[in-house]
Motif scaffolding. Structure first.
Motif, mmCIF file in Angstrom:
data_model
loop_
_atom_site.group_PDB
_atom_site.id
_atom_site.type_symbol
_atom_site.label_atom_id
_atom_site.label_comp_id
_atom_site.label_asym_id
_atom_site.label_seq_id
_atom_site.Cartn_x
_atom_site.Cartn_y
_atom_site.Cartn_z
ATOM 1 N N THR A 34 52.137 36.761 -6.076
ATOM 2 C CA THR A 34 53.372 36.937 -5.294
ATOM 3 C C THR A 34 54.124 38.223 -5.652
ATOM 4 N N ARG A 35 53.921 38.738 -6.889
ATOM 5 C CA ARG A 35 54.609 39.977 -7.252
ATOM 6 C C ARG A 35 54.006 41.194 -6.562
ATOM 7 N N PHE A 36 52.842 40.991 -5.913
ATOM 8 C CA PHE A 36 52.174 42.116 -5.254
ATOM 9 C C PHE A 36 52.107 41.970 -3.741
ATOM 10 N N LEU A 53 41.526 36.308 -21.235
ATOM 11 C CA LEU A 53 41.997 37.639 -20.840
ATOM 12 C C LEU A 53 42.678 37.547 -19.482
ATOM 13 N N LEU A 54 43.968 37.848 -19.438
ATOM 14 C CA LEU A 54 44.675 37.872 -18.164
ATOM 15 C C LEU A 54 44.531 39.259 -17.552
ATOM 16 N N GLY A 55 44.674 39.302 -16.229
ATOM 17 C CA GLY A 55 44.492 40.579 -15.551
ATOM 18 C C GLY A 55 45.731 41.459 -15.554
ATOM 19 N N ASP A 56 46.770 41.071 -16.280
ATOM 20 C CA ASP A 56 48.019 41.822 -16.215
ATOM 21 C C ASP A 56 48.020 43.071 -17.078
ATOM 22 N N ALA A 57 46.943 43.284 -17.813
ATOM 23 C CA ALA A 57 46.906 44.454 -18.679
ATOM 24 C C ALA A 57 45.486 45.002 -18.716
ATOM 25 N N LYS A 83 60.271 38.310 -19.082
ATOM 26 C CA LYS A 83 59.028 38.398 -18.305
ATOM 27 C C LYS A 83 57.828 37.849 -19.056
ATOM 28 N N TYR A 84 58.022 37.492 -20.333
ATOM 29 C CA TYR A 84 56.860 37.187 -21.189
ATOM 30 C C TYR A 84 57.034 35.890 -21.980
ATOM 31 N N GLY A 85 55.917 35.445 -22.562
ATOM 32 C CA GLY A 85 55.983 34.443 -23.608
ATOM 33 C C GLY A 85 56.334 35.176 -24.896
ATOM 34 N N ILE A 86 57.358 34.688 -25.602
ATOM 35 C CA ILE A 86 57.852 35.382 -26.795
ATOM 36 C C ILE A 86 57.581 34.513 -28.026
ATOM 37 N N VAL A 124 58.200 30.645 -27.069
ATOM 38 C CA VAL A 124 58.976 30.217 -25.910
ATOM 39 C C VAL A 124 58.608 31.064 -24.695
ATOM 40 N N GLU A 125 58.417 30.389 -23.559
ATOM 41 C CA GLU A 125 58.007 31.083 -22.334
ATOM 42 C C GLU A 125 59.217 31.657 -21.616
ATOM 43 N N LYS A 126 59.173 32.943 -21.405
ATOM 44 C CA LYS A 126 60.176 33.681 -20.619
ATOM 45 C C LYS A 126 61.625 33.316 -20.951
ATOM 46 N N PRO A 127 62.043 33.541 -22.192
ATOM 47 C CA PRO A 127 63.429 33.241 -22.580
ATOM 48 C C PRO A 127 64.393 34.317 -22.067
ATOM 49 N N ALA A 140 56.227 40.110 -27.590
ATOM 50 C CA ALA A 140 55.784 39.463 -26.344
ATOM 51 C C ALA A 140 54.272 39.306 -26.299
ATOM 52 N N MET A 141 53.827 38.158 -25.807
ATOM 53 C CA MET A 141 52.383 37.957 -25.620
ATOM 54 C C MET A 141 51.964 38.745 -24.385
ATOM 55 N N LEU A 142 50.918 39.528 -24.533
ATOM 56 C CA LEU A 142 50.579 40.439 -23.447
ATOM 57 C C LEU A 142 49.366 40.008 -22.639
ATOM 58 N N GLY A 143 48.853 38.797 -22.876
ATOM 59 C CA GLY A 143 47.787 38.314 -22.006
ATOM 60 C C GLY A 143 46.392 38.396 -22.583
ATOM 61 N N LEU A 150 52.297 24.058 -15.717
ATOM 62 C CA LEU A 150 51.769 23.808 -17.061
ATOM 63 C C LEU A 150 51.591 25.161 -17.744
ATOM 64 N N GLN A 151 52.405 25.414 -18.757
ATOM 65 C CA GLN A 151 52.449 26.734 -19.393
ATOM 66 C C GLN A 151 51.548 26.772 -20.635
ATOM 67 N N LEU A 152 50.734 27.815 -20.729
ATOM 68 C CA LEU A 152 49.897 28.007 -21.918
ATOM 69 C C LEU A 152 50.773 28.151 -23.165
ATOM 70 N N THR A 153 51.898 28.840 -23.000
ATOM 71 C CA THR A 153 52.816 29.035 -24.133
ATOM 72 C C THR A 153 53.286 27.697 -24.702
ATOM 73 N N ASP A 154 53.603 26.737 -23.816
ATOM 74 C CA ASP A 154 54.057 25.413 -24.277
ATOM 75 C C ASP A 154 52.944 24.682 -25.027
HETATM 76 C C1 G1P Z 1 51.845 34.980 -18.390
HETATM 77 C C2 G1P Z 1 52.181 34.087 -19.581
HETATM 78 C C3 G1P Z 1 53.159 34.805 -20.510
HETATM 79 C C4 G1P Z 1 52.583 36.153 -20.918
HETATM 80 C C5 G1P Z 1 52.248 36.970 -19.659
HETATM 81 C C6 G1P Z 1 51.560 38.265 -20.021
HETATM 82 O O1 G1P Z 1 52.962 35.101 -17.564
HETATM 83 O O2 G1P Z 1 52.727 32.875 -19.105
HETATM 84 O O3 G1P Z 1 53.376 34.007 -21.643
HETATM 85 O O4 G1P Z 1 53.516 36.835 -21.719
HETATM 86 O O5 G1P Z 1 51.383 36.256 -18.793
HETATM 87 O O6 G1P Z 1 51.393 39.069 -18.885
HETATM 88 P P1 G1P Z 1 52.844 35.681 -16.063
HETATM 89 O O7 G1P Z 1 52.726 37.172 -16.211
HETATM 90 O O8 G1P Z 1 51.643 35.068 -15.462
HETATM 91 O O9 G1P Z 1 54.115 35.286 -15.374
#
Ligand code: G1P
Length: 290
Positions: free
Chosen positions: A17-19, A130-134, A170-173, A190-193, A203-206, A229-233
């Motif tokens: 949705t951000r894109f 590995l998330l695609g955000d980085a 924006k991140y899990g901290i 904590v997710e997105k505080p 911040a967790m970067l994925g 359901l949050q991975l951070t939780d």
């Molecule tokens: C996800 C995770 C978040 C992490 C982030 C990294 O959030 O829930 O903890 O910090 O990726 O990009 P999203 O970016 O999907 O909202």
């Protein structure tokens, strides 16, 4: 004896949705950065980190991802006729990168739920996420550093980076205590505080290496932020049973989590391109008036 990290999970079921509107009819993971779709960089990071078994969590509308990592006989035969052996070799290389498996996440129930879809494939083994955000560059792959840390510690390790306080939302901290160079022992997550609630600016970067204990934690985790359901939780729950470490990444890393940072990543990587980097530099200088 400790098992080694042989498998990776790439969650790619998100709606992007951000894109929007780019992602209205094409997967976010196929958004190009210079000349490759984002997910190819991510798969390549896993491969240079020593992983050859990858499970991609997909969903409806994501078929282009499977096609990208498949052979394309029509293209191959046309390239052969044209004697374009460089492009041909590149295409064949992509299809040979790794054993890529796919499973669909049938409901958009969050990152934690996506990782839980990998349980049967992963079994009782440690694995990378590995998330695609980085995007990280191959001479300094983040996943490789995490695997190295996992091999030493035998515990889950998450990659973190310091971010400006106004961006913690924006991140899990993580909350953590420093135990070595670039290394922290996690004491809370904590997710997105909000900046006020955030326990730190780490911040967790994925990028994660997780023990299979995460699956039990995920199955016990209640929906969190956004009803997902949050991975951070789940990591927070896992922390009650196992130690978790954080590795602070310093190497070059290109954020593609939103439109502006994706454009910045594209420009930075294009400037490094052998074929047209210097031409682009000259063009940008002229455009901006030195
Ligand atoms: C996800 C995770 C978040 C992490 C982030 C990294 O959030 O829930 O903890 O910090 O990726 O990009 P999203 O970016 O999907 O909202």
């Amino acid at each position: 004896t400790k098992k080694s990290v042989k498998k990776a999970v790439i969650p790619a079921a998100g709606l992007g949705t951000r894109f929007l509107p780019i992602t209205k009819s094409q997967p976010k993971e196929m958004i190009p950065v210079v000349d490759k779709p984002t997910i190819q960089y991510v798969v390549e990071e896993a491969v240079v980190s020593g992983i050859h078994d990858i499970l991609v969590i997909t969903g409806r509308g994501k078929r282009a991802i499977e096609d990208h990592f498949d052979r394309s006989f029509e293209l191959e035969s046309i390239l052969k006729k044209k004697n374009d052996y460089i492009a041909l070799a590149e295409l064949e290389e992509i299809a040979k990168l790794a054993d890529i498996h796919y499973i669909r996440q049938k409901v958009a129930a969050g990152l934690g739920h996506a990782v839980l879809c990998a349980e049967k494939h992963i079994g009782d083994n440690p694995f990378a996420v590995l998330l695609g955000d980085a995007i990280t560059l191959s001479d300094n792959p983040c996943t490789k550093a995490l695997i190295k840390a996992y091999n030493k510690l035998g515990s889950s390790v998450v990659a973190v980076e310091r971010v400006p306080m106004q961006e913690v939302k924006k991140y899990g901290i993580i909350q953590a205590e420093k135990v070595g160079e670039h290394l922290y022992r996690v004491t809370d997550l904590v997710e997105k505080p909000s900046p006020k609630e955030a326990p730190s600016d780490l911040a967790m970067l994925g990028r994660y290496v997780l023990t299979p204990g995460i699956f039990k934690a995920l199955s016990k985790t209640e929906p969190g932020l956004g009803g997902e359901l949050q991975l951070t939780d789940a990591l927070k729950l896992l922390l009650k049973k196992e130690q978790i470490y954080a590795f602070e990444v310093t190497g070059p890393r290109y954020d593609i989590g939103n439109k502006l940072s994706w454009i910045k990543a594209t420009v930075e990587l294009a400037l490094m391109n052998e074929e047209f980097g210097s031409e682009l530099r000259a063009y940008l200088k002229k455009l901006l008036g030195d």
